[in-house]
Design a protein around this motif. Sequence first.
Motif, PDB file in Angstrom:
ATOM      1  N   MET A  90       0.846  -1.189   0.000  1.00 57.34           N
ATOM      2  CA  MET A  90       0.000   0.000   0.000  1.00 57.34           C
ATOM      3  C   MET A  90       0.887   1.246   0.000  1.00 57.34           C
ATOM      4  O   MET A  90       2.002   1.235   0.519  1.00 57.34           O
ATOM      5  N   THR A  91       0.364   2.326  -0.594  1.00 58.18           N
ATOM      6  CA  THR A  91       1.103   3.587  -0.677  1.00 58.18           C
ATOM      7  C   THR A  91       0.426   4.635   0.193  1.00 58.18           C
ATOM      8  O   THR A  91      -0.798   4.741   0.197  1.00 58.18           O
ATOM      9  N   PHE A  92       1.227   5.389   0.917  1.00 58.02           N
ATOM     10  CA  PHE A  92       0.718   6.470   1.755  1.00 58.02           C
ATOM     11  C   PHE A  92       1.054   7.815   1.127  1.00 58.02           C
ATOM     12  O   PHE A  92       2.193   8.041   0.703  1.00 58.02           O
ATOM     13  N   SER A  93       0.065   8.701   1.094  1.00 54.26           N
ATOM     14  CA  SER A  93       0.297  10.093   0.718  1.00 54.26           C
ATOM     15  C   SER A  93       0.328  10.911   2.007  1.00 54.26           C
ATOM     16  O   SER A  93      -0.656  10.920   2.756  1.00 54.26           O
ATOM     17  N   ILE A  94       1.444  11.558   2.272  1.00 57.82           N
ATOM     18  CA  ILE A  94       1.530  12.462   3.404  1.00 57.82           C
ATOM     19  C   ILE A  94       1.464  13.868   2.847  1.00 57.82           C
ATOM     20  O   ILE A  94       2.245  14.234   1.964  1.00 57.82           O
ATOM     21  N   THR A  95       0.511  14.647   3.319  1.00 58.81           N
ATOM     22  CA  THR A  95       0.350  16.004   2.812  1.00 58.81           C
ATOM     23  C   THR A  95       0.666  17.015   3.909  1.00 58.81           C
ATOM     24  O   THR A  95       0.333  16.801   5.078  1.00 58.81           O
ATOM     25  N   ILE A  96       1.312  18.098   3.511  1.00 59.87           N
ATOM     26  CA  ILE A  96       1.627  19.189   4.426  1.00 59.87           C
ATOM     27  C   ILE A  96       1.078  20.484   3.839  1.00 59.87           C
ATOM     28  O   ILE A  96       1.662  21.045   2.904  1.00 59.87           O
ATOM     29  N   PRO A  97      -0.054  20.985   4.339  1.00 61.34           N
ATOM     30  CA  PRO A  97      -0.523  22.313   3.953  1.00 61.34           C
ATOM     31  C   PRO A  97       0.332  23.343   4.705  1.00 61.34           C
ATOM     32  O   PRO A  97       0.157  23.561   5.902  1.00 61.34           O
ATOM     33  N   ALA A  98       1.287  23.934   4.012  1.00 64.44           N
ATOM     34  CA  ALA A  98       2.372  24.674   4.686  1.00 64.44           C
ATOM     35  C   ALA A  98       2.192  26.182   4.607  1.00 64.44           C
ATOM     36  O   ALA A  98       1.718  26.718   3.594  1.00 64.44           O
ATOM     37  N   TYR A  99       2.608  26.841   5.683  1.00 63.62           N
ATOM     38  CA  TYR A  99       2.623  28.316   5.710  1.00 63.62           C
ATOM     39  C   TYR A  99       3.841  28.840   6.458  1.00 63.62           C
ATOM     40  O   TYR A  99       4.378  29.876   6.125  1.00 63.62           O
ATOM     41  N   LYS A 100       4.279  28.104   7.481  1.00 62.71           N
ATOM     42  CA  LYS A 100       5.405  28.539   8.303  1.00 62.71           C
ATOM     43  C   LYS A 100       6.651  27.723   7.950  1.00 62.71           C
ATOM     44  O   LYS A 100       6.559  26.531   7.671  1.00 62.71           O
ATOM     45  N   SER A 101       7.796  28.373   8.013  1.00 63.39           N
ATOM     46  CA  SER A 101       9.041  27.692   7.649  1.00 63.39           C
ATOM     47  C   SER A 101       9.823  27.169   8.857  1.00 63.39           C
ATOM     48  O   SER A 101      10.688  26.313   8.707  1.00 63.39           O
ATOM     49  N   GLN A 102       9.493  27.660  10.049  1.00 65.96           N
ATOM     50  CA  GLN A 102      10.336  27.417  11.217  1.00 65.96           C
ATOM     51  C   GLN A 102      10.619  25.937  11.468  1.00 65.96           C
ATOM     52  O   GLN A 102      11.757  25.544  11.732  1.00 65.96           O
ATOM     53  N   PHE A 103       9.574  25.096  11.379  1.00 70.52           N
ATOM     54  CA  PHE A 103       9.734  23.680  11.694  1.00 70.52           C
ATOM     55  C   PHE A 103       9.535  22.784  10.479  1.00 70.52           C
ATOM     56  O   PHE A 103       9.480  21.559  10.619  1.00 70.52           O
ATOM     57  N   LEU A 104       9.420  23.394   9.299  1.00 65.86           N
ATOM     58  CA  LEU A 104       9.085  22.607   8.106  1.00 65.86           C
ATOM     59  C   LEU A 104      10.145  21.563   7.785  1.00 65.86           C
ATOM     60  O   LEU A 104       9.821  20.432   7.413  1.00 65.86           O
ATOM     61  N   ARG A 105      11.417  21.908   7.948  1.00 68.70           N
ATOM     62  CA  ARG A 105      12.476  20.942   7.664  1.00 68.70           C
ATOM     63  C   ARG A 105      12.358  19.715   8.571  1.00 68.70           C
ATOM     64  O   ARG A 105      12.543  18.581   8.121  1.00 68.70           O
ATOM     65  N   GLU A 106      12.035  19.943   9.843  1.00 67.90           N
ATOM     66  CA  GLU A 106      11.854  18.819  10.760  1.00 67.90           C
ATOM     67  C   GLU A 106      10.702  17.931  10.310  1.00 67.90           C
ATOM     68  O   GLU A 106      10.778  16.696  10.389  1.00 67.90           O
ATOM     69  N   ALA A 107       9.607  18.563   9.857  1.00 63.24           N
ATOM     70  CA  ALA A 107       8.451  17.792   9.394  1.00 63.24           C
ATOM     71  C   ALA A 107       8.839  16.911   8.206  1.00 63.24           C
ATOM     72  O   ALA A 107       8.494  15.720   8.158  1.00 63.24           O
ATOM     73  N   ILE A 108       9.559  17.488   7.253  1.00 63.79           N
ATOM     74  CA  ILE A 108       9.972  16.730   6.064  1.00 63.79           C
ATOM     75  C   ILE A 108      10.923  15.599   6.448  1.00 63.79           C
ATOM     76  O   ILE A 108      10.785  14.461   5.980  1.00 63.79           O
ATOM     77  N   GLU A 109      11.888  15.912   7.294  1.00 65.48           N
ATOM     78  CA  GLU A 109      12.858  14.902   7.718  1.00 65.48           C
ATOM     79  C   GLU A 109      12.165  13.717   8.391  1.00 65.48           C
ATOM     80  O   GLU A 109      12.583  12.562   8.240  1.00 65.48           O
ATOM     81  N   SER A 110      11.092  13.998   9.132  1.00 72.24           N
ATOM     82  CA  SER A 110      10.402  12.906   9.827  1.00 72.24           C
ATOM     83  C   SER A 110       9.739  11.942   8.842  1.00 72.24           C
ATOM     84  O   SER A 110       9.530  10.772   9.169  1.00 72.24           O
ATOM     85  N   ILE A 111       9.442  12.425   7.648  1.00 70.55           N
ATOM     86  CA  ILE A 111       8.852  11.567   6.616  1.00 70.55           C
ATOM     87  C   ILE A 111       9.947  10.804   5.878  1.00 70.55           C
ATOM     88  O   ILE A 111       9.836   9.603   5.629  1.00 70.55           O
ATOM     89  N   VAL A 112      11.014  11.493   5.555  1.00 68.24           N
ATOM     90  CA  VAL A 112      12.139  10.865   4.856  1.00 68.24           C
ATOM     91  C   VAL A 112      12.704   9.702   5.668  1.00 68.24           C
ATOM     92  O   VAL A 112      13.166   8.705   5.102  1.00 68.24           O
TER      93      VAL A 112
END
Length: 317
Positions: free
Chosen positions: A1-23
């Motif tokens: 099965m494939t998962f789509s993780i979506t991030i409706p983004a507006y703030k940059s402060q923690f965005l890298r952490e969010a992406i890294e947690s998916i990677v």
Amino acid sequence: MTFSITIPAYKSQFLREAIESIVRQTYSDWQLIIVDDCSPENLGAVVKPYLNDSRVSYYRNEQNCGAINVVDNWNICLSHATGDYVICMGDDDRLLPCCLEEYRRLIERHPGLNVYHGWTQIIDEMGQLSYLQAPRPEWESALSLIWNRWNGRRFQFIGDFCYLTSYLKANGGYQHFPLAWGSDDVTAVLAARDKGIANTQTFCFQYRHNSQSITSTAFAEEKIEALIAQHKWYTDFINAIVPDSLSEPDASYYKTLWTAGKRHFKSIDRNCIDAFRGNPFKVLHWRKRLSCFGFPSIYYWKWYVASVLNLFLKKKI
């Protein structure tokens, strides 16, 4: 099965952490969809290093959906999702490394459901653990979901949930309320209505409580609008239930739902105090609209007096 993780983004402060947690997920069959809600911050620069991974996609809205209509951006994200299941997380949240693997196992144990829930940790701005969601049974009905939420089940967020993508798209996406106030709860209840919801027994998700979140901001009148709309939605939902068709414990949940609901909707009082602060005429304006909550007259007098006092104190200052 494939998962789509979506991030409706507006703030940059923690965005890298969010992406890294998916990677860093132990389960690798995923796609990441980031939709920049026309942010004034340079989110593209944060995302750019990850675009070499074909699983990562970045879009930017031409117009800002804004805080009041933030659910619109959730649904824009959903429109890009092609995975079997979809998770919508905040740009400041994190998936724990086991998240997708735990969902995969849960889906295999409880196939055919429209919604699944991941046990959640609450972290602070520094990423330190500050609170835990209470444990949940591995499976529960929609009525159990409502009853427990209204009886003190604290902290529930849109990122907690994993939806069958085809179901969500076929049913209009995430439910819209101003500020997404209750959108997570109602979307989950609707998805669980016929088949229930399965809950992981392992922590999967981290919600970041911080001063920039919509929950922590003002918008008192919009929150009142959202609570009124939620109250109507739940009233219609509960009235459509045929009590004789329920088995235990749903029959017991049904009989005591609105007793629990009165406690759940008590936050309307606090929001009214904030909304009417310094403007006593707003109490009269909102009185009819708030009648669905059954407030006794003393509440309206309390709000009126508090508004007058606040207005007087402002003038004195």
